[in-house]
Design an enzyme around this catalytic site. Structure first.
Site, PDB file in Angstrom:
ATOM      1  N   GLU A 112       0.864  -1.182   0.000  1.00 37.40           N
ATOM      2  CA  GLU A 112       0.000   0.000   0.000  1.00 37.40           C
ATOM      3  C   GLU A 112       0.898   1.228   0.000  1.00 37.40           C
ATOM      4  OE1 GLU A 112      -2.745  -0.352   3.250  1.00 37.40           O
ATOM      5  OE2 GLU A 112      -3.233  -2.405   2.676  1.00 37.40           O
ATOM      6  N   ASP A 118      -4.791   8.479  10.466  1.00 33.78           N
ATOM      7  CA  ASP A 118      -3.384   8.186  10.686  1.00 33.78           C
ATOM      8  C   ASP A 118      -2.920   8.618  12.070  1.00 33.78           C
ATOM      9  OD1 ASP A 118      -3.292   7.286   8.083  1.00 33.78           O
ATOM     10  OD2 ASP A 118      -2.694   9.232   7.281  1.00 33.78           O
TER      11      ASP A 118
END
Length: 253
Positions: free
Chosen positions: A45, A56
């Protein structure tokens, strides 16, 4: 057949690695991808850095900020990846937020991905119903799999809807926390993994968030087709640069 579907048909458990494109240095992207494949990683990814990420944790946020400061943009990433299929054969997925893709133009973005040989996209802030109504045809036109996230809080109805519009795998977020904030899985998470496995969805599941060593990889893949490691790998790059990727992968496998 799309490379993601081919890979998911293999009997072994899938190890997928996430990293931020353009980190630690702007031009490290290709070397990292090649070294990961060479050392037995099944899928990669590639994070498209964005200034305002939602899911995140601090490690990935810091790497994204550094990548942006290094000069990473959507176009720079596409330029870096233009010949990637001459040397790399495993599935490549771009993970990023919808805003940069929208700015680039969805059709243009998908077309470019197809030209390069990108197999799928993970866009955490693109709601599944909006995708189904407005973008699914475009993604399918260019052979791109759109990978959706589910969490322990996702309703059965929504999981079934995601499963119905997906044709790849479902990204199973191990908990409601951000990336990189966990160590190990407790009984509640194992119950969640088992609950989803027992739904017998048509798309296999790959678990992410909280996978950081051999033990958590094995825990996750007991219930799912594979697992994704992001923050732990980026931390490894931060501490070691790009020179010890083999060491990192061998410690997981």
């Amino acid at each position: 057949m799309n490379r993601i579907n081919q890979k998911l048909k293999e009997t072994k458990k899938i190890l997928s690695i996430y990293f931020s494109a353009g980190y630690p240095n702007l031009n490290d992207t290709i070397q990292i991808i090649q070294d990961l494949e060479k050392n037995g990683v099944d899928m990669i990814e590639i994070g498209l850095p964005f200034s305002d990420p939602l899911a995140d944790g601090p490690t990935i946020q810091a790497s994204s900020t550094q990548a942006l400061n290094n000069g990473m943009t959507t176009q720079v990433l596409f330029d870096q990846l233009k010949d990637i299929r001459k040397t790399v054969s495993i599935p490549l997925v771009i993970m990023g937020y919808f805003n940069p893709m929208l700015q680039y133009g969805i059709e243009n973005f998908c077309q470019k991905c197809a030209e390069i040989g990108i197999d799928g996209l993970i866009i955490p802030d693109l709601p599944v119903d909006v995708y189904a109504d407005e973008y699914k045809t475009t993604f399918e036109k260019y052979g791109l799999k759109n990978i959706f996230l589910i969490t322990p809080q996702t309703s059965v109805e929504r999981i079934n809807f995601i499963d119905s519009v997906s044709d790849g795998f479902i990204y199973m977020v191990s908990s409601a926390s951000v990336t990189g904030s966990q160590t190990g899985f407790g009984s509640a998470q194992e119950e969640y993994f088992k609950r989803i496995a027992d739904m017998n969805l048509k798309n296999p599941q790959v678990i992410g968030f909280g996978i950081n060593n051999k033990e958590t990889f094995n825990q996750a893949t007991q219930y799912a087709k594979g697992a994704i490691i992001g923050s732990a790998f980026i931390q490894h790059l931060t501490e070691n640069g790009t020179g010890k990727i083999e060491e990192f992968v061998q410690a997981i496998r």
